[in-house]
Design a protein around this motif. Structure first.
Motif, PDB file in Angstrom:
ATOM      1  N   SER A 119       0.815  -1.218   0.000  1.00 24.26           N
ATOM      2  CA  SER A 119       0.000   0.000   0.000  1.00 24.26           C
ATOM      3  C   SER A 119       0.847   1.265   0.000  1.00 24.26           C
ATOM      4  O   SER A 119       0.429   2.299  -0.514  1.00 24.26           O
ATOM      5  CB  SER A 119      -0.944  -0.002   1.216  1.00 24.26           C
ATOM      6  N   GLY A 120       2.044   1.196   0.577  1.00 28.98           N
ATOM      7  CA  GLY A 120       2.931   2.357   0.583  1.00 28.98           C
ATOM      8  C   GLY A 120       4.095   2.205  -0.367  1.00 28.98           C
ATOM      9  O   GLY A 120       5.144   2.812  -0.174  1.00 28.98           O
ATOM     10  N   THR A 265       4.564   9.927  -3.069  1.00 25.28           N
ATOM     11  CA  THR A 265       3.364  10.099  -2.237  1.00 25.28           C
ATOM     12  C   THR A 265       2.105  10.066  -3.096  1.00 25.28           C
ATOM     13  O   THR A 265       1.103   9.417  -2.750  1.00 25.28           O
ATOM     14  CB  THR A 265       3.438  11.425  -1.469  1.00 25.28           C
ATOM     15  N   LEU A 266       2.142  10.741  -4.233  1.00 23.61           N
ATOM     16  CA  LEU A 266       0.970  10.804  -5.109  1.00 23.61           C
ATOM     17  C   LEU A 266       0.671   9.467  -5.772  1.00 23.61           C
ATOM     18  O   LEU A 266      -0.495   9.147  -6.038  1.00 23.61           O
ATOM     19  CB  LEU A 266       1.176  11.881  -6.172  1.00 23.61           C
ATOM     20  N   ASP A 268       0.692   6.593  -4.538  1.00 24.27           N
ATOM     21  CA  ASP A 268      -0.132   5.769  -3.665  1.00 24.27           C
ATOM     22  C   ASP A 268      -1.568   6.271  -3.572  1.00 24.27           C
ATOM     23  O   ASP A 268      -2.395   5.662  -2.883  1.00 24.27           O
ATOM     24  CB  ASP A 268       0.474   5.723  -2.253  1.00 24.27           C
ATOM     25  N   ARG A 269      -1.864   7.385  -4.279  1.00 29.63           N
ATOM     26  CA  ARG A 269      -3.187   8.004  -4.154  1.00 29.63           C
ATOM     27  C   ARG A 269      -3.896   8.252  -5.483  1.00 29.63           C
ATOM     28  O   ARG A 269      -5.080   8.567  -5.496  1.00 29.63           O
ATOM     29  CB  ARG A 269      -3.054   9.342  -3.397  1.00 29.63           C
ATOM     30  N   MET A 270      -3.191   8.160  -6.614  1.00 31.82           N
ATOM     31  CA  MET A 270      -3.831   8.404  -7.904  1.00 31.82           C
ATOM     32  C   MET A 270      -3.129   7.612  -9.000  1.00 31.82           C
ATOM     33  O   MET A 270      -2.082   7.005  -8.759  1.00 31.82           O
ATOM     34  CB  MET A 270      -3.814   9.903  -8.237  1.00 31.82           C
TER      35      MET A 270
END
Length: 397
Positions: A119-120, A265-266, A268-270
Motif C-alpha cells: 500500500s505504501g 506520495t501521489l 499511492d493516491r492516484m
C-alpha cells in the motif's frame, strides 16, 4: 536505507564522468564523444544482460547480487585512473565497469522494496531511489574538488574509496528482501508460504503494455538522464565557468529528491500514468529556458531544478507502474529488462549529445530534438490505460 545506499553508489559513473571530459581532452586530445565512448560499452552490456540479472533477482533474491555489484563497481571505477593515451585502452578499462553495471541494475534494489511494501510502495520506492538524487548532489562538486586537488587519475580512486566506505556497511548488514528472508528461513517454512511459479510468458511480457512502457521509459530516460549526466559541459558551453556549472549541477539532486518524494506520495493516491505524462513534459520547460537564456546563472539554476523534478520521478514511475501492471513475482525480470534499455539510452545519449557538439560546436540542436521525444513519451504513458484487475491478471492484461 540499505537499498538507498545501493542506488546511490550505482550512479558513480553517471554523475562524475562528464567532469573528466575536459581533463581527458587536455591530456590526450580526444574529442568529447571519444571521452564518453566507454558509456556505450557499459550500456550495451547492461541492455543485453539486464533481463538475466532480473531473472537472478527473481530466483535467488537481490542481496548477494547487490553486495557483489558494489564491490565490483568501486574497484572498476578506481581502475579508470590507469588509462593511457590509447583510446582503445580507455575503452578496455570500461569492460569491468560494464560487468559491474550488469550486476548493479536498478531492479536489484527496487525488487527488494517491492517485495516488502504494497500500500505504501510508491513512497517506499521514492525513498529508495532518492539515493541517486543524493548522489547527484554530492558527486559533481566532490569530483570537481578531487580533480582540481589531486588530478583526474587520483580522482577516480578517491571517488571509488569514498562510496565504498559509505555504502558497503549498510548494504552488508541490512540489505534484504522477501526472497532472501525466505531463502534464509527454515526449509520447512517455505512450502507454506511459496505459491505456484508463474512462467515468464504469463508475466505480461507479450502484452502491448510491456513494450509501450519500455519505449516510454527509454524515451524520457534518453532525454533526462542524458541532460543530467552532461550538465557540466552543457552549462559550460552555455556561458558559465566549470566551477559555476559544477555548483549548479548539484541542484539537480535537490530537486530530484523533491520530485521523487512528491511523486512517490501521489502514486499511492492516484493513477500513475497521468503523473507520468505530466512529469515527462517538465523537461521541455527546462530545455526552453536553457535555449533562451544562455549565460544566466539564475536561468541555468531554474532549468536544472525543473530537469531534476523530472529526473527524480522518471525511474520511480517506471518501477511503480511495472509493479502495478504486472505481477510482483516477475518484477525483477520485467523491470530489469526495461532498466537495461533505459541504461542503454542513458549510456549512449551523452555520446550522441557530445557528438552533436563536436559536429556543430553547440548543444542547441540536440536540445531542440529532445522536445518531441518528451511529448511522445507522455502520449505512450497516457495510452497505458487503468491498472489491470489483479485477480484476473493471469488471463488478460
Amino acid at each position: 536505507m540499505a537499498a538507498f545506499a545501493g542506488v546511490a553508489v550505482s550512479t558513480i559513473i553517471s554523475y562524475s564522468s562528464s567532469l573528466f571530459i575536459e581533463p581527458l581532452q587536455h591530456e590526450f586530445g580526444w574529442t568529447r564523444a571519444q571521452a564518453m565512448s566507454g558509456h556505450a560499452i557499459a550500456s550495451v552490456a547492461g541492455v543485453i544482460c539486464a533481463p538475466f540479472t532480473g531473472l537472478l533477482v527473481d530466483k535467488i533474491g537481490p542481496r548477494r547480487l547487490g553486495i557483489a555489484a558494489v564491490v565490483s563497481l568501486c574497484a572498476s571505477t578506481a581502475m579508470l585512473g590507469l588509462t593511457g593515451s590509447n583510446i582503445w585502452g580507455w575503452r578496455a578499462l570500461w569492460l569491468p565497469i560494464a560487468f559491474a553495471i550488469v550486476l548493479i541494475q536498478p531492479s536489484v534494489w527496487t525488487a527488494a522494496v517491492t517485495s516488502l511494501f504494497d500500500s505504501g510502495r510508491g513512497f517506499a520506492l521514492a525513498v529508495t531511489l532518492c539515493g541517486s538524487s543524493v548522489a547527484a548532489i554530492v558527486i559533481p562538486p566532490l569530483t570537481y574538488f578531487l580533480i582540481e586537488t589531486y588530478g583526474w587519475r587520483m580522482a577516480w580512486a578517491g571517488l571509488a574509496a569514498f562510496w565504498a566506505v559509505l555504502t558497503l556497511p549498510p548494504i552488508w548488514f541490512f540489505f534484504s528482501s522477501a526472497k532472501d528472508r525466505q531463502r534464509l528461513s527454515a526449509p520447512a517454512e517455505a512450502p507454506a508460504t511459496a505459491g505456484p511459479p508463474r512462467s515468464l510468458w504469463q508475466s505480461g511480457l507479450l502484452t502491448r503494455r510491456f513494450p509501450q512502457l519500455l519505449v516510454a521509459g527509454v524515451c524520457i530516460a534518453g532525454v533526462v538522464v542524458t541532460l543530467g549526466v552532461s550538465l557540466v559541459p552543457l552549462l559550460s558551453s552555455n556561458g558559465l565557468t566549470r566551477g559555476q556549472a559544477a555548483g549548479i549541477a548539484s541542484l539537480l539532486g535537490l530537486s530530484s529528491i523533491a520530485g521523487r518524494l512528491a511523486i512517490g506520495t501521489l502514486l499511492d493516491r492516484m493513477s500513475g500514468r497521468f503523473l507520468a505524462a505530466f512529469c515527462v513534459t517538465l523537461p521541455i520547460v527546462g530545455i526552453l529556458i536553457l535555449i533562451q537564456c544562455p549565460g544566466s546563472t539564475l536561468a541555468a539554476s531554474l532549468a536544472v531544478l525543473i530537469l531534476g523534478l523530472s529526473l527524480g520521478a522518471e525511474l520511480d514511475l517506471i518501477a511503480y507502474l511495472t509493479s502495478r501492471y504486472f505481477k510482483v513475482e516477475n518484477f525483477g525480470f520485467l523491470f530489469g529488462t526495461i532498466g537495461g534499455f533505459i541504461g542503454l539510452a542513458g549510456g549512449n545519449g551523452p555520446i550522441l549529445l557530445n557528438a552533436s557538439f563536436d559536429a556543430t560546436g553547440s548543444y542547441i540542436y540536440a536540445l531542440w530534438a529532445a522536445i518531441p521525444i518528451c511529448l511522445f513519451s507522455a502520449l505512450l504513458f497516457l495510452l497505458l490505460g487503468p491498472y489491470p484487475d489483479r485477480e484476473r491478471y493471469g488471463s488478460s492484461v
